[in-house]
Scaffold this active site. Structure first.
Site, PDB file in Angstrom:
ATOM      1  N   ASP A  98       0.850  -1.205   0.000  1.00  0.00           N
ATOM      2  CA  ASP A  98       0.000   0.000   0.000  1.00  0.00           C
ATOM      3  C   ASP A  98       0.882   1.251   0.000  1.00  0.00           C
ATOM      4  OD1 ASP A  98       0.535   1.014   2.750  1.00  0.00           O
ATOM      5  OD2 ASP A  98      -0.456  -0.828   3.409  1.00  0.00           O
ATOM      6  N   HIS A 113       8.563  -5.438  -1.206  1.00  0.00           N
ATOM      7  CA  HIS A 113       7.670  -6.401  -1.881  1.00  0.00           C
ATOM      8  C   HIS A 113       6.864  -5.750  -3.003  1.00  0.00           C
ATOM      9  CE1 HIS A 113       7.661  -9.322   1.839  1.00  0.00           C
ATOM     10  NE2 HIS A 113       8.812  -9.313   1.171  1.00  0.00           N
ATOM     11  N   CYS A 121       5.968  -3.808 -17.065  1.00  0.00           N
ATOM     12  CA  CYS A 121       5.905  -4.359 -18.417  1.00  0.00           C
ATOM     13  C   CYS A 121       6.547  -5.749 -18.417  1.00  0.00           C
ATOM     14  CB  CYS A 121       6.641  -3.431 -19.383  1.00  0.00           C
ATOM     15  SG  CYS A 121       6.725  -4.109 -21.055  1.00  0.00           S
ATOM     16  N   GLY A 180       4.458  -4.552  13.253  1.00  0.00           N
ATOM     17  CA  GLY A 180       3.293  -5.124  12.581  1.00  0.00           C
ATOM     18  C   GLY A 180       3.605  -6.205  11.568  1.00  0.00           C
ATOM     19  N   THR A 181       4.578  -7.056  11.888  1.00  0.00           N
ATOM     20  CA  THR A 181       4.872  -8.174  10.980  1.00  0.00           C
ATOM     21  C   THR A 181       4.991  -9.466  11.783  1.00  0.00           C
ATOM     22  OG1 THR A 181       6.409  -9.071   9.336  1.00  0.00           O
ATOM     23  CG2 THR A 181       7.329  -7.491  10.908  1.00  0.00           C
ATOM     24  N   LEU A 207       1.074  -6.384  17.588  1.00  0.00           N
ATOM     25  CA  LEU A 207      -0.135  -6.662  18.371  1.00  0.00           C
ATOM     26  C   LEU A 207       0.082  -7.825  19.333  1.00  0.00           C
ATOM     27  CD1 LEU A 207      -3.049  -5.717  18.719  1.00  0.00           C
ATOM     28  CD2 LEU A 207      -3.725  -7.426  17.022  1.00  0.00           C
ATOM     29  N   ALA A 224      -0.654  -0.842  16.792  1.00  0.00           N
ATOM     30  CA  ALA A 224       0.374   0.058  16.248  1.00  0.00           C
ATOM     31  C   ALA A 224       0.039   1.533  16.464  1.00  0.00           C
ATOM     32  CB  ALA A 224       0.546  -0.225  14.751  1.00  0.00           C
TER      33      ALA A 224
HETATM   34  N1  APR Z   1      -1.053  -3.270  15.307  1.00  0.00           N
HETATM   35  C1  APR Z   1       0.121  -3.957  15.306  1.00  0.00           C
HETATM   36  N2  APR Z   1       0.248  -5.182  14.813  1.00  0.00           N
HETATM   37  C2  APR Z   1      -0.855  -5.761  14.313  1.00  0.00           C
HETATM   38  C3  APR Z   1      -2.118  -5.122  14.283  1.00  0.00           C
HETATM   39  C4  APR Z   1      -2.182  -3.811  14.827  1.00  0.00           C
HETATM   40  N3  APR Z   1      -3.317  -3.116  14.850  1.00  0.00           N
HETATM   41  N4  APR Z   1      -3.017  -5.955  13.719  1.00  0.00           N
HETATM   42  C5  APR Z   1      -2.350  -7.083  13.425  1.00  0.00           C
HETATM   43  N5  APR Z   1      -1.058  -6.979  13.777  1.00  0.00           N
HETATM   44  C6  APR Z   1       0.027  -7.958  13.623  1.00  0.00           C
HETATM   45  C7  APR Z   1      -0.442  -9.396  13.688  1.00  0.00           C
HETATM   46  O1  APR Z   1      -0.486  -9.822  15.040  1.00  0.00           O
HETATM   47  C8  APR Z   1       0.644 -10.113  12.890  1.00  0.00           C
HETATM   48  O2  APR Z   1       1.692 -10.555  13.731  1.00  0.00           O
HETATM   49  O3  APR Z   1       0.585  -7.798  12.356  1.00  0.00           O
HETATM   50  C9  APR Z   1       1.166  -9.024  11.934  1.00  0.00           C
HETATM   51  C10 APR Z   1       0.797  -9.234  10.488  1.00  0.00           C
HETATM   52  O4  APR Z   1       1.409 -10.401  10.009  1.00  0.00           O
HETATM   53  P1  APR Z   1       1.154 -10.964   8.542  1.00  0.00           P
HETATM   54  O5  APR Z   1      -0.296 -10.984   8.262  1.00  0.00           O
HETATM   55  O6  APR Z   1       1.902 -12.229   8.405  1.00  0.00           O
HETATM   56  O7  APR Z   1       1.767  -9.794   7.604  1.00  0.00           O
HETATM   57  P2  APR Z   1       3.300  -9.552   7.212  1.00  0.00           P
HETATM   58  O8  APR Z   1       4.189  -9.977   8.308  1.00  0.00           O
HETATM   59  O9  APR Z   1       3.393  -8.161   6.729  1.00  0.00           O
HETATM   60  O10 APR Z   1       3.463 -10.542   5.991  1.00  0.00           O
HETATM   61  C11 APR Z   1       4.687 -10.575   5.320  1.00  0.00           C
HETATM   62  O11 APR Z   1       3.726 -12.044   3.712  1.00  0.00           O
HETATM   63  O12 APR Z   1       2.241 -12.886   2.158  1.00  0.00           O
HETATM   64  C12 APR Z   1       3.134 -11.989   2.446  1.00  0.00           C
HETATM   65  O13 APR Z   1       3.985 -10.583   0.873  1.00  0.00           O
HETATM   66  C13 APR Z   1       3.093 -10.599   1.954  1.00  0.00           C
HETATM   67  O14 APR Z   1       4.406  -8.713   2.689  1.00  0.00           O
HETATM   68  C14 APR Z   1       3.623  -9.820   3.121  1.00  0.00           C
HETATM   69  C15 APR Z   1       4.461 -10.846   3.862  1.00  0.00           C
END
Ligand code: APR
Length: 242
Positions: A98, A113, A121, A180-181, A207, A224
């Site tokens: 985003d 990513h 292209c 947030g990952t 979270l 977050a």
């Molecule tokens: N604040 C903080 N953290 C949060 C919130 C919030 N409001 N809501 C959810 N989370 C946390 C979740 O607890 C989780 O640990 O954000 C994390 C999101 O994890 P994923 O859904 O696995 O996302 P991400 O880590 O960005 O994924 C990595 O996977 O499929 C791919 O390419 C895609 O870039 C992505 C990559």
């Protein structure tokens, strides 16, 4: 945390930072991978098998992103304030496709990513700003071929973007913050170990405890929009005190 004003900071973000802006995460119970098969929509093979399905998946997400009610939240804005105010480099590396970090005001940013609002292209690899749907008939501005475009997204099995610059920053940062990952996807999930080995203080803001939470020097859990502004205030207090 032994951080001096001006020390380089590297921030990694994932889908959790955009959750409170109304965008779904991937691996939470209501997440994107609970509704779609990753192998179908996020791999080069999936695109070869059924390009229309893949294009539709990203078209839907692009439309959602450009809806009026999807806006940057307090966490995106706090990171932009950190970049503006911290007297050293703040590099933001996001796994998110985003544009909420840019809209929140961040400028020193790598989308490792890819980006939803760009198209690539298939012939030349050139990348274009793209806000409309991409269809099987969309014409590539570079090759002139219809059907010659794909989303500018790094799919599973493909190399993330600007990895050399990211690894250089991991070697020199003094603070690494992961926000947030879930820590399930490499290479991003391994950044904490690289930064740590290079001597940085490492912090998780999420979270809940991520899969690699034990690798961080400090882990703080909560939403977050609360944690990130508070953490940025704590960092900027260092500058005021200096
Ligand atoms: N604040 C903080 N953290 C949060 C919130 C919030 N409001 N809501 C959810 N989370 C946390 C979740 O607890 C989780 O640990 O954000 C994390 C999101 O994890 P994923 O859904 O696995 O996302 P991400 O880590 O960005 O994924 C990595 O996977 O499929 C791919 O390419 C895609 O870039 C992505 C990559």
């Amino acid at each position: 945390m032994n951080l001096k004003p001006g020390d380089p900071i590297l921030v990694l973000t994932g889908a959790g930072i955009s959750k409170e802006s109304g965008l779904d995460t991937f691996r939470d119970a209501d997440g994107i991978w609970a509704k779609h098969d990753l192998a179908d929509v996020a791999t080069p093979d999936g695109f070869r098998r059924n390009p229309a399905l893949v294009l539709d998946f990203y078209n839907a997400r692009r439309r959602q992103l450009t809806e009026q009610d999807v806006q940057p939240n307090a966490a995106h804005r706090a990171l932009a304030a950190l970049e503006r105010t911290w007297p050293g480099e703040v590099l933001l590396v996001t796994q998110n496709i985003d544009d909420l970090h840019e809209r929140g005001g961040s400028a020193n940013l790598i989308h490792m990513h890819g980006e939803l609002l760009k198209a690539r292209c298939l012939d030349t690899g050139s990348v274009f700003d793209w806000r409309d749907d991409i269809t099987l008939d969309s014409r590539s501005p570079a090759s002139g071929q219809s059907g010659g475009l794909r989303p500018h997204i790094v799919w599973f099995g493909e190399m993330p973007i600007e990895m050399d610059r990211i690894y250089d920053a991991l070697m020199t940062c003094r603070l690494f913050v992961s926000i947030g990952t879930s820590g399930h996807v490499y290479p991003a999930a391994g950044f904490v170990q690289q930064a740590s080995m290079a001597g940085a203080w490492t912090v998780e803001l999420n979270l809940e405890a991520s899969s690699g939470h034990g690798l961080f020097d400090e882990a703080i859990h909560g939403p977050a929009t609360e944690l990130v502004p508070a953490f940025v205030d704590r960092l900027l207090a260092h500058v005021d005190a200096a």
